[in-house]
Scaffold this active site. Structure first.
Site, PDB file in Angstrom:
ATOM      1  N   LYS A  21     -58.859  15.943  20.970  1.00  0.00           N
ATOM      2  CA  LYS A  21     -58.140  16.957  20.206  1.00  0.00           C
ATOM      3  C   LYS A  21     -58.011  18.261  20.993  1.00  0.00           C
ATOM      4  O   LYS A  21     -59.005  18.916  21.304  1.00  0.00           O
ATOM      5  CB  LYS A  21     -58.865  17.230  18.886  1.00  0.00           C
ATOM      6  CG  LYS A  21     -58.178  18.290  18.029  1.00  0.00           C
ATOM      7  CD  LYS A  21     -58.937  18.552  16.736  1.00  0.00           C
ATOM      8  CE  LYS A  21     -58.274  19.651  15.926  1.00  0.00           C
ATOM      9  NZ  LYS A  21     -58.984  19.899  14.638  1.00  0.00           N
ATOM     10  N   SER A  63     -59.621  18.733   8.349  1.00  0.00           N
ATOM     11  CA  SER A  63     -58.723  18.557   9.493  1.00  0.00           C
ATOM     12  C   SER A  63     -58.805  17.201  10.160  1.00  0.00           C
ATOM     13  O   SER A  63     -57.968  16.878  11.007  1.00  0.00           O
ATOM     14  CB  SER A  63     -58.989  19.645  10.539  1.00  0.00           C
ATOM     15  OG  SER A  63     -58.600  20.902  10.049  1.00  0.00           O
ATOM     16  N   SER A  67     -55.795  19.816  11.097  1.00  0.00           N
ATOM     17  CA  SER A  67     -55.248  20.218  12.380  1.00  0.00           C
ATOM     18  C   SER A  67     -55.346  19.144  13.472  1.00  0.00           C
ATOM     19  O   SER A  67     -54.830  19.326  14.573  1.00  0.00           O
ATOM     20  CB  SER A  67     -55.976  21.472  12.875  1.00  0.00           C
ATOM     21  OG  SER A  67     -57.373  21.232  12.998  1.00  0.00           O
TER      22      SER A  67
END
Length: 473
Positions: free
Chosen positions: A96, A175, A151
């Site tokens: 990520k 997220s 996210s």
């Protein structure tokens, strides 16, 4: 129209006949690389080819590290040849964001090969349920006019389409779990404080997105050092006693299965075609009879945590999945003595995230409102987990929103309570909503019970899966 998933058509070059890497789970790739049926270099090369072919439409990656990935894959092959038994040998992963490698050390040591940085939200919006990749906004693989969530947007999209079998995430309010739900994959949030985190508020916890539970369990085993076998039944050792509070029958102390009422039929929505994490075809029925086990974990269903107003279509799909879990013997649904009614965590979460908030190491929050909400919810959850082993909810209160944003709805309303409380949670696919997008079922457990979540999720996958993926773009 719901997309039909499909396997990657390109075989992996390997010594002798080899399977298609996109159809293999992380666990299967690692086993094949360790046995030298596949070479890590070939697996990673095919993953890079898939990314270059699909990412212009998906925009799941910020950066792709082709040269470094092939070099690392060669090193993995050399380590295997030298006799190292790497638990995730040759598994291509996304990490990520551009800083994702900083926390990927245990995965690299286990033999994973990072192929690129996955997309995260860009600047300019207060909401974080989107991603900005190399080619623009990251799209939901099921409907390109919708966001994948965030996210950990790119990680979910890349896993859902089979570009990589595993991708890292971080979860400060949902997220990992929200993009997992909206992209139809598995998303595990570790309990807060269980793994290293640099978040000063203490709200952020590391996590993973995977196509199947066994892969998430393999991740957890590597990063935590704990055994986490998603194929092992709860109560068979390694997880402690899962019997929980006493209750008769497959639904605990209830006279029968809970009435679906306004939450939809038991049948649930149709699933558009199978995707298996194993090339051997659909999983065999469990080698043990779950329904007859006295230690099947109890679970409480809550559509709204006592304060939210989730979309009825989302609730219907998630509730139908919860009931199917009970019918399969994966859980025993029970009613708590006192219905769960949490305080809305939004004020406390937002105050902790404000720039002038006291760090999590402070003895008490400066704002008494934060302390009141956290203390009240912590007490209610502690009481709940003395009665039951699991809490089941929809993962997100709404379907995936469009790229213009969520309007005035908090997509995090059913997830961020457990960032404040620190409980571990996992989102698993529940089915599809009327818009053709996936819906997630969230399982929450007591502190330190990640392995319980993985065990129950593994049984869910065996009995109500295999879960489809979006296939190739």
């Amino acid at each position: 129209m719901t997309p039909t998933p499909g396997p990657d058509p390109d075989p992996v070059s390997a010594p002798g006949p080899g399977p298609a890497a996109a159809a293999l789970s992380a666990v299967e790739i690692a086993s094949a690389v360790r046995s030298r049926t596949l070479h890590a270099v070939d697996v990673v090369a095919k993953a890079l080819e898939r990314i270059e072919r699909a990412d212009p439409a998906l925009s799941a990656f910020i950066e792709v590290w082709s040269e470094d990935a092939l070099r690392r894959a060669g090193e993995v092959d050399a380590r295997v040849m030298a006799g190292e038994r790497l638990p995730l040998a040759g598994v291509p992963i996304g990490v990520k964001g551009r800083r994702g490698l900083r926390t990927a050390g245990p995965l690299l040591a286990a033999g994973c090969v990072p192929v690129g940085a996955t997309s995260v939200p860009g600047p300019g919006t207060p909401w974080q349920t989107w991603g900005l990749g190399r080619y623009g906004r990251t799209v939901n693989p099921w409907r390109h006019d919708r966001t994948p969530g965030g996210s950990s947007a790119g990680s979910a999209a890349a896993v859902a389409t089979g570009l990589v079998p595993l991708a890292t995430g971080s979860d400060g309010a949902g997220s990992v779990r929200i993009p997992a739900a909206w992209c139809g994959v598995v998303g595990l949030k570790a309990g807060n404080g269980r793994l290293p985190s640099t978040d000063r508020t203490g709200l952020m916890a590391p996590g993973v997105l995977a196509r199947c539970v066994a892969d998430a369990a393999a991740y957890w085993g590597v990063v935590s050092g704990e055994e986490a076998d998603a194929d092992r039944p709860p109560g068979s050792g390694g997880y402690g006693s899962l019997a929980g509070p006493a209750g008769g029958g497959p639904y605990g102390s209830l006279a029968g299965p809970p009435d679906p009422g306004p939450y939809g039929s038991l049948a649930g929505p149709p699933v558009p075609g199978p995707y298996e994490c194993s090339l051997a075809g659909p999983p065999d029925p469990a080698p043990y009879d779950w329904a007859d086990r006295p230690d099947v974990p109890t679970a409480v269903w809550s559509p709204d945590l006592g304060f939210d107003a989730p979309d009825p279509d989302v609730v219907a799909v998630a509730h139908a999945a919860a009931v199917r879990l009970a019918e399969a013997g994966a859980v025993r649904l029970v009613r708590p003595r006192t219905p769960l009614r949490l305080d809305d965590p939004a004020p406390a979460w937002l105050a902790l995230r404000s720039p002038d908030a006291a760090p999590a190491s402070a003895s008490a929050p400066a704002d008494p409102g934060i302390h009141r909400i956290r203390a009240a919810n912590d007490d209610r959850l502690a009481d709940l987990f003395t009665e039951t082993r699991l809490l089941l909810t929809p993962t997100a209160p709404t379907p995936p929103h469009g790229h213009a944003g969520p309007d005035d709805r908090y997509s995090t309303s059913l997830t961020w309570a457990f960032n404040l409380s620190g409980h571990p949670a996992i989102s698993i696919p529940a089915g599809f909503g009327p818009d053709g997008c996936p819906v997630g079922l969230q399982l929450v457990a007591a502190h330190g019970a990640e392995s319980l979540l993985l065990a129950v999720a593994g049984v869910a996958e065996r009995h109500i899966g295999p879960w489809p993926t979006a296939g190739d773009i």
